[in-house]
Design a protein around this motif. Structure first.
Motif, PDB file in Angstrom:
ATOM      1  N   ILE A   1      -2.709  11.044   9.392  1.00 35.84           N
ATOM      2  CA  ILE A   1      -2.501   9.855   8.566  1.00 35.84           C
ATOM      3  C   ILE A   1      -2.900  10.206   7.135  1.00 35.84           C
ATOM      4  N   TYR A   2      -1.984  10.033   6.216  1.00 38.01           N
ATOM      5  CA  TYR A   2      -2.270  10.345   4.818  1.00 38.01           C
ATOM      6  C   TYR A   2      -2.087   9.082   3.972  1.00 38.01           C
ATOM      7  N   ARG A   3      -3.146   8.674   3.325  1.00 38.14           N
ATOM      8  CA  ARG A   3      -3.107   7.478   2.472  1.00 38.14           C
ATOM      9  C   ARG A   3      -2.913   7.934   1.026  1.00 38.14           C
ATOM     10  N   LEU A   4      -1.677   7.922   0.600  1.00 32.02           N
ATOM     11  CA  LEU A   4      -1.345   8.382  -0.740  1.00 32.02           C
ATOM     12  C   LEU A   4      -1.915   7.460  -1.804  1.00 32.02           C
ATOM     13  N   SER A   5      -1.844   6.152  -1.560  1.00 30.83           N
ATOM     14  CA  SER A   5      -2.329   5.139  -2.494  1.00 30.83           C
ATOM     15  C   SER A   5      -2.536   3.853  -1.707  1.00 30.83           C
ATOM     16  N   PRO A   6      -3.077   2.812  -2.337  1.00 32.34           N
ATOM     17  CA  PRO A   6      -3.202   1.538  -1.620  1.00 32.34           C
ATOM     18  C   PRO A   6      -1.860   0.991  -1.141  1.00 32.34           C
ATOM     19  N   LYS A   7      -0.755   1.467  -1.721  1.00 30.58           N
ATOM     20  CA  LYS A   7       0.566   0.967  -1.337  1.00 30.58           C
ATOM     21  C   LYS A   7       1.242   1.823  -0.271  1.00 30.58           C
ATOM     22  N   TRP A   8       0.947   3.129  -0.238  1.00 32.26           N
ATOM     23  CA  TRP A   8       1.679   4.048   0.635  1.00 32.26           C
ATOM     24  C   TRP A   8       0.747   4.737   1.637  1.00 32.26           C
ATOM     25  N   THR A   9       1.160   4.734   2.927  1.00 33.17           N
ATOM     26  CA  THR A   9       0.485   5.484   3.977  1.00 33.17           C
ATOM     27  C   THR A   9       1.546   6.170   4.834  1.00 33.17           C
ATOM     28  N   PHE A  10       1.326   7.439   5.178  1.00 31.72           N
ATOM     29  CA  PHE A  10       2.307   8.211   5.945  1.00 31.72           C
ATOM     30  C   PHE A  10       1.708   8.713   7.254  1.00 31.72           C
ATOM     31  N   LEU A  11       2.562   8.845   8.292  1.00 31.77           N
ATOM     32  CA  LEU A  11       2.164   9.356   9.598  1.00 31.77           C
ATOM     33  C   LEU A  11       3.062  10.527   9.989  1.00 31.77           C
ATOM     34  N   LEU A  12       2.455  11.548  10.579  1.00 31.39           N
ATOM     35  CA  LEU A  12       3.222  12.699  11.029  1.00 31.39           C
ATOM     36  C   LEU A  12       2.489  13.362  12.190  1.00 31.39           C
TER      37      LEU A  12
END
Length: 296
Positions: free
Chosen positions: A156-167
């Motif tokens: 889980i990568y939280r790029l910013s308060p607006k964007w979170t990614f899962l891989l």
């Protein structure tokens, strides 16, 4: 068929109400509104797919589903977040296709444990791992041959308060597809709009008010496989596949409880036996789902 449907709906609604009534009266004790204290949450749903014809052969299939999930989270050693879960799933099948025998029900029962760890020394990056010992059968006896242990591992990568990614990857031992990718993201451009494009139940939600939200939903089933009896055969694998797309409205009753009602289309529905023992391709139709959630 109509009488059987009424009986099914009454039974499933009774079970859902019974499961949800107690916590609704004592949510101050069962649900903790803080990240550091233990918490519990529950979710129950019922989904109705009206009778539809099947392709190539005469007959119709009617499906009703129910699902109940309980989760309990806590901090192990005051540091490690752990979540335990219990899930039951029921698919009732009313089949008039004479050429292919189908079980009257498909049942899933699973327990789970999940934890989230920092991903080495990468900032705003975490690693989540979960294991779900499960039974997938057509009876409440749950023979040992229907036991499976799915698991999942993803970053889980939280790029910013607006964007979170899962891989990551989900592993399904003894399934037709033993491994599948886990891909997704969460995008929250403002306080009202959320794109929750993650596995299991992706949706796009827009909050009209503090209590009322509109949402769109859509997904497709993956590795829905059950071990059933067919004619003189035992331990036969029956796979259920579907794709759905719909929209609905969600209402917050209070701080802890919210309910939603959605409807839409079901596409590419298929019940298929392994080893060429037959299949039923159900024509496209509609669905209606009612869901209740209790969570912090």
């Amino acid at each position: 068929m109509a009488i059987n449907l009424v009986k099914k709906i009454v039974f499933i609604l009774f079970m859902a109400i019974a499961a949800l009534t107690f916590p609704s009266f004592s949510n101050a004790e069962t649900v903790k509104d803080t990240k550091n204290n233990p918490y519990s949450q529950m979710e129950s749903s019922i989904k109705y797919e009206p009778s539809r014809g099947v392709k190539s052969v005469p007959g119709k299939v009617e499906i009703i589903k129910s699902d109940f999930t309980y989760k309990y989270g806590f901090k192990a050693f005051d540091k490690l977040p752990v979540e335990l879960s219990l899930n039951t799933g029921y698919i009732g099948i009313d089949n008039t296709v004479a050429s292919v025998e189908l079980p009257a029900r498909l049942i899933g029962l699973s327990t789970g444990i999940e934890t989230t760890l920092p991903f080495f020394n990468f900032n705003n990056t975490y690693f989540r791992v979960g294991v779900k010992p499960s039974f997938y059968s057509d009876s409440w006896d749950f023979p040992t041959s229907s036991f499976r242990i799915p698991s999942y591992y993803y970053a889980i990568y939280r790029l910013s308060p607006k964007w979170t990614f899962l891989l990551g990857v989900a592993v399904y031992p003894d399934f037709v597809d033993p491994a599948l990718p886990v891909l997704g993201f969460i995008y929250k451009p403002n306080d009202r709009l959320t794109f929750n494009i993650v596995p299991r139940r992706p949706d796009i939600t827009y909050a009209l008010t503090d209590r009322i939200s509109l949402f769109g939903e859509g997904s497709f089933s993956i590795n829905n496989e059950f071990e059933v009896k067919k004619d003189n055969y035992k331990n036969v694998v029956l796979a259920y596949h579907e794709t759905y797309l719909g929209a609905g409205i969600k209402y917050k009753l209070n701080k802890y409880i919210q309910a939603s009602l959605s409807s839409g289309g079901n596409f590419r529905r298929r019940l298929k036996y392994d080893d060429s023992l037959g299949k039923v391709d159900i024509k496209d139709g509609m669905y209606t789902e009612f869901r209740v959630e209790i969570k912090p």
